[in-house]
Design an enzyme around this catalytic site. Structure first.
Site, PDB file in Angstrom:
ATOM      1  N   ASP A 213      18.801   1.769 -12.961  1.00  0.00           N
ATOM      2  CA  ASP A 213      19.358   0.843 -13.950  1.00  0.00           C
ATOM      3  C   ASP A 213      18.510  -0.401 -14.165  1.00  0.00           C
ATOM      4  O   ASP A 213      18.902  -1.303 -14.901  1.00  0.00           O
ATOM      5  CB  ASP A 213      20.752   0.379 -13.489  1.00  0.00           C
ATOM      6  CG  ASP A 213      21.744   1.519 -13.495  1.00  0.00           C
ATOM      7  OD1 ASP A 213      21.481   2.510 -14.202  1.00  0.00           O
ATOM      8  OD2 ASP A 213      22.760   1.431 -12.790  1.00  0.00           O
TER       9      ASP A 213
ATOM     10  N   HIS B  47     -19.488  -2.958 -14.520  1.00  0.00           N
ATOM     11  CA  HIS B  47     -18.678  -3.073 -15.748  1.00  0.00           C
ATOM     12  C   HIS B  47     -19.433  -3.840 -16.830  1.00  0.00           C
ATOM     13  O   HIS B  47     -20.491  -4.415 -16.573  1.00  0.00           O
ATOM     14  CB  HIS B  47     -17.330  -3.732 -15.447  1.00  0.00           C
ATOM     15  CG  HIS B  47     -17.414  -5.093 -14.812  1.00  0.00           C
ATOM     16  ND1 HIS B  47     -17.700  -6.229 -15.521  1.00  0.00           N
ATOM     17  CD2 HIS B  47     -17.244  -5.484 -13.517  1.00  0.00           C
ATOM     18  CE1 HIS B  47     -17.684  -7.277 -14.695  1.00  0.00           C
ATOM     19  NE2 HIS B  47     -17.420  -6.852 -13.469  1.00  0.00           N
TER      20      HIS B  47
ATOM     21  N   ASP C 201      -7.353 -14.975 -19.834  1.00  0.00           N
ATOM     22  CA  ASP C 201      -7.940 -14.070 -18.852  1.00  0.00           C
ATOM     23  C   ASP C 201      -9.072 -14.820 -18.138  1.00  0.00           C
ATOM     24  O   ASP C 201     -10.142 -15.005 -18.716  1.00  0.00           O
ATOM     25  CB  ASP C 201      -8.473 -12.829 -19.598  1.00  0.00           C
ATOM     26  CG  ASP C 201      -8.992 -11.749 -18.670  1.00  0.00           C
ATOM     27  OD1 ASP C 201      -8.863 -11.896 -17.445  1.00  0.00           O
ATOM     28  OD2 ASP C 201      -9.540 -10.755 -19.190  1.00  0.00           O
TER      29      ASP C 201
ATOM     30  N   HIS D  21     -14.716  -8.332 -23.303  1.00  0.00           N
ATOM     31  CA  HIS D  21     -13.880  -7.577 -24.244  1.00  0.00           C
ATOM     32  C   HIS D  21     -13.235  -8.567 -25.196  1.00  0.00           C
ATOM     33  O   HIS D  21     -13.143  -9.764 -24.895  1.00  0.00           O
ATOM     34  CB  HIS D  21     -12.805  -6.789 -23.473  1.00  0.00           C
ATOM     35  CG  HIS D  21     -12.077  -7.605 -22.441  1.00  0.00           C
ATOM     36  ND1 HIS D  21     -11.018  -8.433 -22.763  1.00  0.00           N
ATOM     37  CD2 HIS D  21     -12.268  -7.770 -21.102  1.00  0.00           C
ATOM     38  CE1 HIS D  21     -10.586  -9.043 -21.670  1.00  0.00           C
ATOM     39  NE2 HIS D  21     -11.331  -8.675 -20.639  1.00  0.00           N
TER      40      HIS D  21
ATOM     41  N   HIS E 285      -9.910  -3.257  -9.835  1.00  0.00           N
ATOM     42  CA  HIS E 285      -8.512  -3.406 -10.254  1.00  0.00           C
ATOM     43  C   HIS E 285      -7.577  -3.540  -9.058  1.00  0.00           C
ATOM     44  O   HIS E 285      -6.504  -2.941  -9.025  1.00  0.00           O
ATOM     45  CB  HIS E 285      -8.094  -2.221 -11.137  1.00  0.00           C
ATOM     46  CG  HIS E 285      -8.750  -2.242 -12.474  1.00  0.00           C
ATOM     47  ND1 HIS E 285      -8.800  -1.150 -13.314  1.00  0.00           N
ATOM     48  CD2 HIS E 285      -9.404  -3.230 -13.135  1.00  0.00           C
ATOM     49  CE1 HIS E 285      -9.441  -1.467 -14.424  1.00  0.00           C
ATOM     50  NE2 HIS E 285      -9.823  -2.726 -14.340  1.00  0.00           N
TER      51      HIS E 285
ATOM     52  N   GLU F 190     -17.577 -12.145 -18.616  1.00  0.00           N
ATOM     53  CA  GLU F 190     -17.165 -11.973 -17.220  1.00  0.00           C
ATOM     54  C   GLU F 190     -18.118 -11.118 -16.389  1.00  0.00           C
ATOM     55  O   GLU F 190     -17.731 -10.053 -15.916  1.00  0.00           O
ATOM     56  CB  GLU F 190     -15.756 -11.378 -17.181  1.00  0.00           C
ATOM     57  CG  GLU F 190     -15.547 -10.143 -18.047  1.00  0.00           C
ATOM     58  CD  GLU F 190     -14.150  -9.560 -17.868  1.00  0.00           C
ATOM     59  OE1 GLU F 190     -13.765  -9.325 -16.715  1.00  0.00           O
ATOM     60  OE2 GLU F 190     -13.465  -9.339 -18.881  1.00  0.00           O
TER      61      GLU F 190
ATOM     62  N   ASP G 130      -8.379 -13.080 -10.409  1.00  0.00           N
ATOM     63  CA  ASP G 130      -8.460 -12.786 -11.848  1.00  0.00           C
ATOM     64  C   ASP G 130      -7.023 -12.838 -12.349  1.00  0.00           C
ATOM     65  O   ASP G 130      -6.236 -11.930 -12.086  1.00  0.00           O
ATOM     66  CB  ASP G 130      -9.072 -11.394 -12.031  1.00  0.00           C
ATOM     67  CG  ASP G 130      -9.244 -11.005 -13.495  1.00  0.00           C
ATOM     68  OD1 ASP G 130      -8.648 -11.670 -14.373  1.00  0.00           O
ATOM     69  OD2 ASP G 130      -9.968 -10.026 -13.756  1.00  0.00           O
TER      70      ASP G 130
ATOM     71  N   ARG H 269     -16.788 -12.467  -9.458  1.00  0.00           N
ATOM     72  CA  ARG H 269     -16.721 -12.366 -10.923  1.00  0.00           C
ATOM     73  C   ARG H 269     -16.374 -13.753 -11.441  1.00  0.00           C
ATOM     74  O   ARG H 269     -15.578 -14.469 -10.817  1.00  0.00           O
ATOM     75  CB  ARG H 269     -15.675 -11.329 -11.362  1.00  0.00           C
ATOM     76  CG  ARG H 269     -15.608 -11.152 -12.871  1.00  0.00           C
ATOM     77  CD  ARG H 269     -14.884  -9.873 -13.304  1.00  0.00           C
ATOM     78  NE  ARG H 269     -13.494  -9.796 -12.908  1.00  0.00           N
ATOM     79  CZ  ARG H 269     -13.022  -9.031 -11.949  1.00  0.00           C
ATOM     80  NH1 ARG H 269     -13.836  -8.232 -11.273  1.00  0.00           N
ATOM     81  NH2 ARG H 269     -11.730  -9.024 -11.634  1.00  0.00           N
TER      82      ARG H 269
ATOM     83  N   TYR I 299     -20.806  -7.009  -6.992  1.00  0.00           N
ATOM     84  CA  TYR I 299     -19.911  -6.505  -5.943  1.00  0.00           C
ATOM     85  C   TYR I 299     -20.726  -5.773  -4.883  1.00  0.00           C
ATOM     86  O   TYR I 299     -21.394  -4.779  -5.184  1.00  0.00           O
ATOM     87  CB  TYR I 299     -18.874  -5.548  -6.564  1.00  0.00           C
ATOM     88  CG  TYR I 299     -18.223  -6.163  -7.799  1.00  0.00           C
ATOM     89  CD1 TYR I 299     -17.110  -6.993  -7.685  1.00  0.00           C
ATOM     90  CD2 TYR I 299     -18.762  -5.951  -9.077  1.00  0.00           C
ATOM     91  CE1 TYR I 299     -16.538  -7.579  -8.809  1.00  0.00           C
ATOM     92  CE2 TYR I 299     -18.203  -6.539 -10.202  1.00  0.00           C
ATOM     93  CZ  TYR I 299     -17.097  -7.346 -10.068  1.00  0.00           C
ATOM     94  OH  TYR I 299     -16.542  -7.946 -11.182  1.00  0.00           O
TER      95      TYR I 299
ATOM     96  N   HIS J  98      -6.986  -6.866 -23.343  1.00  0.00           N
ATOM     97  CA  HIS J  98      -8.094  -6.082 -23.894  1.00  0.00           C
ATOM     98  C   HIS J  98      -7.699  -5.846 -25.344  1.00  0.00           C
ATOM     99  O   HIS J  98      -7.017  -4.873 -25.666  1.00  0.00           O
ATOM    100  CB  HIS J  98      -8.269  -4.766 -23.141  1.00  0.00           C
ATOM    101  CG  HIS J  98      -8.765  -4.971 -21.730  1.00  0.00           C
ATOM    102  ND1 HIS J  98      -8.987  -3.948 -20.862  1.00  0.00           N
ATOM    103  CD2 HIS J  98      -9.104  -6.095 -21.049  1.00  0.00           C
ATOM    104  CE1 HIS J  98      -9.422  -4.427 -19.700  1.00  0.00           C
ATOM    105  NE2 HIS J  98      -9.494  -5.735 -19.797  1.00  0.00           N
TER     106      HIS J  98
ATOM    107  N   GLU K 267     -15.139 -15.441 -15.038  1.00  0.00           N
ATOM    108  CA  GLU K 267     -14.673 -15.004 -16.363  1.00  0.00           C
ATOM    109  C   GLU K 267     -14.067 -16.155 -17.156  1.00  0.00           C
ATOM    110  O   GLU K 267     -13.196 -16.877 -16.654  1.00  0.00           O
ATOM    111  CB  GLU K 267     -13.609 -13.909 -16.190  1.00  0.00           C
ATOM    112  CG  GLU K 267     -12.968 -13.469 -17.496  1.00  0.00           C
ATOM    113  CD  GLU K 267     -12.030 -12.287 -17.332  1.00  0.00           C
ATOM    114  OE1 GLU K 267     -11.416 -12.145 -16.263  1.00  0.00           O
ATOM    115  OE2 GLU K 267     -11.936 -11.502 -18.286  1.00  0.00           O
TER     116      GLU K 267
HETATM  117  N1  GLY Z   1      -8.158  -9.045 -16.140  1.00  0.00           N
HETATM  118  C1  GLY Z   1      -8.651  -7.918 -16.786  1.00  0.00           C
HETATM  119  C2  GLY Z   1     -10.023  -8.112 -17.236  1.00  0.00           C
HETATM  120  O1  GLY Z   1     -10.666  -9.038 -16.830  1.00  0.00           O
HETATM  121  O2  GLY Z   1     -10.512  -7.398 -18.055  1.00  0.00           O
HETATM  122 MN    MN Z   2     -11.296  -9.697 -18.794  1.00  0.00          MN
HETATM  123 MN    MN Z   3      -9.819 -10.788 -16.029  1.00  0.00          MN
END
Ligand code: GLY
Ligand code: MN
Ligand code: MN
Length: 435
Positions: free
Chosen positions: A36, A347, A268, A351, A240, A381, A257, A403, A385, A358, A405
């Site tokens: 529920d 990566h 972000d 984006h 992630h 970003e 992040d 990272r 790593y 995104h 960003e």
């Molecule tokens: N927080 C997701 C990204 O940086 O794309």
């Molecule tokens: Mn991002």
């Molecule tokens: Mn991010």
């Protein structure tokens, strides 16, 4: 968001669609978490972009040039019993009075009413594949109209991808959208600062997440644009990582992040710093390298440059730096060409960001990278790593994920960092953490 903004968007879309068309957009369904219990409701971004209507179980219909009503909302009826449990509903009157619909019908009547509207049109603008239920019903309605063609009706002959047109619109942010995104970025920046002040060895990652959420709530929003990533040491190398369940160790770095959502607009931000507030020499060297890569990328964010230019600038700076530190060996152009940096920087550099973290919008046009234009907002970003045990890399670099960003608005003659209030240099970070 001001009501006139939604109206302007609908008018713009209807201008693109032209007469003889109909657009149909469902919002997102309510999602069950378990039995529920439901997740807190978040409307579909495309639907909300055009309507500002926050309730589930709604379908928006636009019919440019239709005399009785151009903008029709199918939504839930008022229901005092249900409203006692789940809160007030706009109902049909509220849809017209408070959300500017020209007409509104109960969502339960859609099967009777919408086919009658469809049969008057030649073209349907619709995003296939987003709502399996509505996809099926739309095809049933169209088939039903075709079966009735002997009595004169013909119905639409064409289904056009609505998302393509809508996403082009969403890619260029208006003044009011930028205002909201700037505010979201400001809230997130303050929340990051609060985390920096609370960061210490022995704290749990989720405790720092809680500080972030609390500050966003204190400053005006409980929504997050995505699940925060809060990882110390090797956890920072998991791109992630959202478990956020370990304690932080003295001598490790922390990667966070996290970005709030405000009025359905995302921020972000990622920051990385030592858990104890003081960089070791290897940490500082890697950090300064990622920062240099980010600066090189940001310098490429200006009108006329292509989407890929910031990424390539980051990749070149990163590769050059990794060679200098002895982590990569060989000639920089060759290492870039052979993408050897990907072992440490797997990566891309960013984006689009907007209503979705995104965000929508094509990255290529006719097979080539899209040019940056004023009003677009993107993240920059770069990351590096090096998990513990990485072969061929000296031990002093292990267990570090970094990272950095920021959210960047393309302006007339360059760019504007929406997230600039978030401390970023070694000195800024060490000073804040020592205070
Ligand atoms: N927080 C997701 C990204 O940086 O794309
Ligand atoms: Mn991002
Ligand atoms: Mn991010």
């Amino acid at each position: 968001m001001i009501a006139s903004e939604f109206k302007r968007r609908r008018r713009e879309l209807m201008r693109i669609m032209g007469p003889g068309s109909i657009a149909i957009l469902p919002t997102s369904p309510l999602q069950v978490r378990n039995r529920d219990v439901h997740y807190h409701y978040r409307p579909d971004s495309d639907f909300f972009y055009l309507t500002g209507f926050p309730e589930p179980e709604a379908v928006a219909v636009l019919i440019p040039g239709r005399k009785q009503a151009e903008y029709i909302l199918f939504n839930r009826e008022r229901d005092p019993k249900m409203e006692q449990w789940d809160g007030p509903r706009a109902g049909q009157e509220g849809a017209c009075d408070n959300y500017d619909a020209d007409d509104s019908f109960p969502i339960g009547d859609i099967d009777d009413i919408l086919p009658r509207m469809l049969e008057q049109t030649d073209r349907v603008f619709y995003a296939m594949g987003c709502s399996p239920d509505l996809d099926k019903r739309l095809l049933e309605w169209i088939n039903q109209i075709r079966c009735e063609s002997r009595s004169g009706g013909q119905g639409p002959m064409e289904i056009i991808a609505l998302d393509h047109y809508l996403h082009e619109m969403r890619l260029y942010k208006s003044r009011s959208e930028i205002k909201v995104m700037r505010q979201a970025a400001k809230i997130s920046a303050k929340a990051h600062k609060r985390v920096m002040k609370h960061c210490r060895a022995g704290a749990w990652e989720y405790q720092l997440e809680a500080e972030f959420l609390a500050e966003c709530g204190r400053l005006g929003t409980r929504e997050q644009a995505y699940t925060p990533i809060v990882g110390g040491g090797g956890n920072a190398c998991v791109l992630h990582y959202i478990d956020n369940r370990d304690t932080l160790n003295d001598g490790d770095m922390l990667l966070i992040d996290a970005g709030c959502e405000l009025e359905c607009y995302a921020s972000d931000i990622t920051r990385t710093y030592p858990v104890n507030g003081v960089f070791t020499e290897p940490q500082r060297q890697l950090y300064e390298l990622v920062l240099a890569a980010q600066e090189a990328a940001i310098a490429k964010v200006k009108p006329g440059n292509h989407w890929n230019d910031p990424h390539m600038a980051a990749v070149r700076t990163m590769t050059r730096g990794l060679v200098k530190l002895g982590i990569l060996k060989g000639s920089v152009p060759k290492l870039v060409r052979e993408e050897k940096y990907k072992k440490f920087y797997p990566h891309r550099t960013g984006h689009w960001i907007g209503m979705d973290v995104h965000d929508v919008g094509d990255y290529k046009v006719d097979g080539t990278w899209r040019q940056l234009e004023p009003g677009m907002v993107l993240t920059i970003e770069p990351g590096l790593y090096i998990p513990s045990g990485t072969k061929g890399v000296a031990k002093k670099w292990w267990n570090i994920g970094i990272r950095i960003e920021d959210d960047v608005l393309v302006t007339k003659d360059g760019c504007d960092l929406l997230t600039k209030d978030t401390p970023k240099t070694v000195v800024e970070l060490e000073t804040l953490m020592a205070s």
